[in-house]
Each structure stands twice: as structure tokens, then as C-alpha cells.
Design an enzyme around this catalytic site. Structure first.
Site, mmCIF file in Angstrom:
data_model
loop_
_atom_site.group_PDB
_atom_site.id
_atom_site.type_symbol
_atom_site.label_atom_id
_atom_site.label_comp_id
_atom_site.label_asym_id
_atom_site.label_seq_id
_atom_site.Cartn_x
_atom_site.Cartn_y
_atom_site.Cartn_z
ATOM 1 N N ASP A 156 6.269 5.843 -0.059
ATOM 2 C CA ASP A 156 5.812 4.807 -0.994
ATOM 3 C C ASP A 156 5.104 3.579 0.298
ATOM 4 O O ASP A 156 5.811 2.982 0.436
ATOM 5 C CB ASP A 156 5.942 4.926 -2.011
ATOM 6 C CG ASP A 156 5.970 3.750 -3.294
ATOM 7 O OD1 ASP A 156 4.663 4.244 -2.672
ATOM 8 O OD2 ASP A 156 5.586 3.985 -4.235
ATOM 9 N N VAL A 157 3.968 4.279 -0.028
ATOM 10 C CA VAL A 157 3.052 3.089 1.699
ATOM 11 C C VAL A 157 3.282 1.835 0.149
ATOM 12 O O VAL A 157 2.724 0.984 1.166
ATOM 13 C CB VAL A 157 2.132 3.367 1.354
ATOM 14 C CG1 VAL A 157 0.334 2.534 1.992
ATOM 15 C CG2 VAL A 157 1.636 4.245 2.494
ATOM 16 N N SER A 166 -15.932 3.174 -0.735
ATOM 17 C CA SER A 166 -16.263 4.703 -1.248
ATOM 18 C C SER A 166 -17.437 4.577 -2.212
ATOM 19 O O SER A 166 -17.187 2.425 -2.659
ATOM 20 C CB SER A 166 -15.487 4.717 -2.012
ATOM 21 O OG SER A 166 -15.559 5.410 -3.460
ATOM 22 N N TYR A 225 -10.588 3.455 -9.851
ATOM 23 C CA TYR A 225 -10.948 3.175 -8.436
ATOM 24 C C TYR A 225 -11.959 2.693 -8.190
ATOM 25 O O TYR A 225 -11.698 2.112 -7.380
ATOM 26 C CB TYR A 225 -10.785 5.046 -8.426
ATOM 27 C CG TYR A 225 -11.712 5.800 -6.879
ATOM 28 C CD1 TYR A 225 -9.756 6.122 -6.343
ATOM 29 C CD2 TYR A 225 -12.764 5.761 -6.679
ATOM 30 C CE1 TYR A 225 -10.186 6.306 -5.448
ATOM 31 C CE2 TYR A 225 -12.197 6.427 -5.610
ATOM 32 C CZ TYR A 225 -11.394 6.891 -4.538
ATOM 33 O OH TYR A 225 -11.452 7.360 -3.655
#
Lengths: 256, 246
Positions: free
Chosen positions: B51-52, B124, B137
Site C-alpha cells: 500500500d503506497v 489531472s 478527486y
């Protein structure tokens, strides 16, 4: 794009020269369009000596008929140009209140109108032939941050960025990408007159990477945007400025 | 080059890994599920499954890498949903992976980064424009742009820190969002000047530029790779772009 033929305006010196040299080294046939025909020819000769393909034409890029004529000779020499780098530009330094409308018009003519003129000439050829192409325009960080005593220059550079975005949207359907690079303080013949020792010291302190840029570093970004590696990039602006405009740190502060 | 890539087993991260391996670089991939890369381990490719968001996982990857010349923080999740009843735990999970883990990765990597190293994060277009149902996000990705600028200022001139800003890219996340009706494939094509979705390779090539010497004077920048998405003003059925080959 199989055979790459590039037109580089302002290719006789500075960022334009570095771009012409790098593109030729990458195997692109390069035509340098510059008001200074002698310096342009010297660059083209150096490129040919290094094994590249290049010609130089003495042209005022804001002059529609001169540009049309120059592009016709490029077509005759290399075929249809499918890469255009608009690098030609001048700087007029004067306080806004002392800038005459004649001086303003001259700067906008050479720095902005010329981009419209050369771009129309190249893109019309590509659209008529149904061929893809790529355009890279050279703006400046001063399209975003102020440059006192250069109001006309900053207006023209801002205009280039806005126009490039619209071109990108209009011509995406023709397979033509349009992008802009935004150089920061770069050592060229144009800026060497301005960069006195105190200014260079101030720049070293202001720029996170602690130095002005070399024309070759701007050329590398231009060549990236012109390459297939940037195949999905259009309508954007790439800052190449050592972190200049993104940095808001206070001078001499470890943290703000 | 030795590059640590989080989220390197799929999507944009995998595109980067493929590109780096092809270039002959050494790569350490960290992913919650390394299965797609099993069997490809070599002198060039090491895998760390984990898990990062766990600092010890990142520390292990950086230890394996040795002196680090590049970092690509590609692990991320999207989880769209209306804000009114959006679970706070989900908000926290998105911020933890998409933003906090990028910060931890970069500051850990900075300890062993070489002079002239290059760190790249994935932002993004949703971090630059408003998108309904994307509060968490968008916030995480706008945060990435801010983080990149701050670290670029802090780590200059030793390490360059930049972001790529993908538009709509066809990855497993996008496919899931299309399948569940969150994204309308046709609307994306209509709204993208280049008339096609981005591919992981499109984004990987821009990341390759930022990792390499070609971008030697680029730091603190967020570079859109979006087929013209951000520059696009108004579309209509009439001017819908035809598709063009890459």
C-alpha cells in the site's frame, strides 16, 4: 509525419538558432527565416557542415507577401513544411507612458502579427494537402508576470498564447497540433544587452534553479513539443524557466 | 537512470514502466497489486507489492532503488460521486493516496536523490477545471499541482519536480467509469479537440520528457497532455473532429 520539413523564424540567433540546429541534428530539413540573412546563412552553413540539411532566407516575417514567397521556395527546396516554430521577436524597452503607438504597433506587428502570417501560410498548405503538422510558438513568462517597460512586448506574448489555444481547437481535426513554450530569463543576443551584472545576480536569486537558461534548453522543449512524443499535447503552454514564475518564495527565506 | 514508479502495474504507471524499460533504465515498481508484472522481474525491474500510503512500503522501495534519479508518483484512485452523501472516509482515502502519499514518496526519495534528479507527479484536468461529482478527486489533484510547485521551490536546484496533467485517458479507471455510466464516452470524444481518448503511452512519453535531460530547465510546471481539452472553448455536433492517427 514521415518527412519532416521545418520552418524556424528568428532562426539566425538565440532560441531560434538553437532550435534550428537541434531539429537539423534530429534529421529534419530546416529553413531559417530571419530578417538577418547573413547570420541566418551562417547558421545554415554550420548545420550543413555538421551533416544536416538547412537553408536560410532573409525575410521580414510580418510581411505577408515576403512570407508567401519564402514558403514557396521552401516547398520547392524541401517539399511542404509540416513543422513551424515561430521564434522571431523584438523587444522595445520604454516606460508605458513613453511608448508611442508607432512603437507599440511595430512590436505587435513583428511579435504577434508575424505569427498569424507565417502560421496561415503554412497551415493553409497543410490543410489543402490533407497533411498533419505541428506548430510551436514562443511566448515568454512575461505573458504571465509583469515586465516593466515592455508593455507592447508583454501584450504581444499574451496574444500569442491566446491565439495558439484557438488555433489548436480549430485545427485538431486536421491533425495539426499547436503549442507554446514560455521561456524564462534566457541568455541570448536579445537579452545580453539587458542582463547587466546586478540583473544577473538578481535573477540568480529569484530563479529556483539559480541561473538563467541556455537557448539549447528552450530548444529542447520546443523539439519535444514538435516531436511524436507530444502526440496528445495541443493547445497548451510549457513553462521552461527554471521555476521562475511558479515560485512565490520570499527572498532568503528557508520557508515562507 | 533508476526510477521509482508507484502504481506502475497498470494504467499510466505501466505505460511509464514500459517506456523506461525500453530505454534501458532501472525501475522499482510499487503497487498494491503487482500481478500484471509478475514474471517480468529482472536486473532492470524490481517489484514491491504494498500500500503506497504506508511509509514503510515507500521506504522499502527507495532502499531497493539505491541512488534515485527519478520518481513517478502514478498510484491513484478516482471514486466519483455526488458530494451530498459522499462518505467522509472515501474523501480521506482519496486524499491519502492521491496527495499525501505523493508528498511522502517525494520527501523520502529526496534523501537519496542524485544531483539533477527529476520527480514527476500525475495531476489531472479535473484539478484545473470544475467537474460535478469529483470534489475529492479534483481537490487531491489540485493539491498535487500545489505540492509540486512547493517542492520544486524547496528542492531546487538539486531536484526538479513537475507534474503531467492528463486529460481523459483510457485506463482501467476510465473503463470502469464508462461501464458504470459515470462517463459518457461519446461526450468525451465530442469535447476533446483531437477527437480521441489519450493512451497511457501518450502520458508516459511526456513523463519521459520530464524525467530526462531535455527538460533540464523545467521545474514546478504542470504540463497538460489532454488532446486540447483545457484549451477548448465551444463545441457543436457540426464541428465534431474527425479521428486522426497518432
Amino acid at each position: 509525419m514521415t518527412r519532416r520539413v521545418a520552418i524556424v523564424t528568428g532562426g539566425a540567433s538565440g532560441i531560434g538558432e538553437a532550435t534550428a540546429r537541434r531539429m537539423a541534428a534530429e534529421g529534419t530539413s530546416v529553413a531559417i527565416l530571419d530578417l538577418d540573412g547573413e547570420a541566418g546563412s551562417a547558421v545554415a552553413l554550420a548545420i550543413r557542415h555538421a551533416g544536416g540539411i538547412a537553408i536560410a532566407l532573409a525575410v521580414d516575417v510580418s510581411d505577408e507577401s515576403a512570407v508567401a514567397e519564402a514558403i514557396a521556395s521552401v516547398v520547392g527546396e524541401f517539399g511542404l513544411p509540416n513543422v513551424l516554430v515561430n521564434c522571431a521577436g523584438i523587444l522595445h524597452v520604454a516606460p508605458a507612458l513613453e511608448t508611442t503607438t508607432e512603437a507599440f504597433d511595430r512590436v505587435v506587428r513583428i511579435n504577434l502579427r508575424s505569427v498569424f502570417v507565417t502560421t496561415m501560410a503554412v497551415v493553409r498548405g497543410l490543410v489543402d494537402a490533407g497533411q498533419p503538422g505541428v506548430i510551436v510558438n514562443v511566448s515568454s513568462i512575461h505573458a504571465v508576470i509583469s515586465e516593466p517597460n515592455a508593455s507592447a512586448y508583454t501584450a504581444a506574448k499574451g496574444g500569442i498564447e491566446a491565439m495558439s489555444r484557438t488555433f489548436a481547437s480549430e485545427w485538431a481535426e486536421h491533425g495539426i497540433r499547436v503549442n507554446t513554450v514560455r521561456p524564462g530569463a534566457t541568455r541570448t543576443a536579445l537579452t545580453d544587452k539587458l542582463y547587466t551584472k546586478p540583473i544577473l545576480a538578481a535573477l540568480a536569486q529569484r530563479i529556483p534553479m539559480t541561473r538563467p537558461g541556455a537557448p539549447e534548453e528552450i530548444a529542447a522543449g520546443i523539439c519535444f513539443l514538435a516531436s511524436a512524443d507530444a502526440s496528445y499535447i495541443t493547445g497548451t503552454t510549457l513553462d521552461i524557466d527554471g521555476g521562475y514564475i511558479m515560485d512565490g518564495s520570499l527572498p532568503d527565506a528557508k520557508y515562507s | 537512470m533508476t526510477v521509482v514508479v508507484t502504481g506502475g502495474a497498470r494504467g499510466i504507471g505501466l505505460g511509464v514502466v514500459d517506456l523506461l524499460l525500453e530505454q534501458g533504465d532501472r525501475v522499482v515498481v510499487v503497487d498494491v497489486n503487482v500481478e500484471p508484472l509478475l514474471g517480468r522481474e529482472s536486473d532492470q525491474l524490481a517489484l514491491v507489492e504494498g500500500d503506497v500510503t504506508e511509509v514503510r512500503v515507500i521506504e522499502e522501495a527507495c532502499r531497493l532503488a539505491g541512488p534515485i534519479t527519478g520518481v513517478v508518483a502514478s498510484a491513484g484512485i478516482s471514486r466519483p460521486g455526488p458530494s451530498d452523501d459522499y462518505p467522509t472516509e472515501q474523501w480521506n482515502a482519496i486524499l491519502a493516496l492521491n496527495l499525501t502519499a505523493v508528498f511522502e514518496l517525494m520527501r523520502i526519495a529526496a534523501r537519496t536523490a542524485t544531483d539533477g534528479a527529476s520527480f514527476v507527479a500525475i495531476s489531472s484536468v479535473t484539478g484545473m477545471q470544475g467537474f460535478a461529482g469529483r470534489a475529492a478527486y479534483s481537490a487531491s489533484k489540485a493539491g498535487v499541482d500545489g505540492l509540486v510547485r512547493a517542492l520544486a521551490a524547496e528542492y531546487a536546484p538539486k531536484v526538479r519536480v513537475n507534474a503531467v496533467v492528463p486529460g481523459f485517458v483510457m485506463t482501467d479507471i476510465a473503463r470502469a467509469n464508462i461501464a458504470s455510466g459515470v462517463i459518457d464516452d461519446e461526450l468525451v470524444l465530442d469535447r476533446t479537440p483531437m477527437g480521441r481518448w489519450g493512451t497511457p503511452s501518450d502520458i508516459a512519453k511526456a513523463i519521459g520528457f520530464l524525467l530526462g535531460d531535455e527538460s533540464s530547465w523545467v521545474t514546478g510546471a504542470s504540463i497538460p497532455v489532454d488532446g486540447g481539452w483545457l484549451s477548448f472553448g465551444l463545441g457543436s455536433e457540426q464541428n465534431r473532429p474527425k479521428q486522426f492517427p497518432i
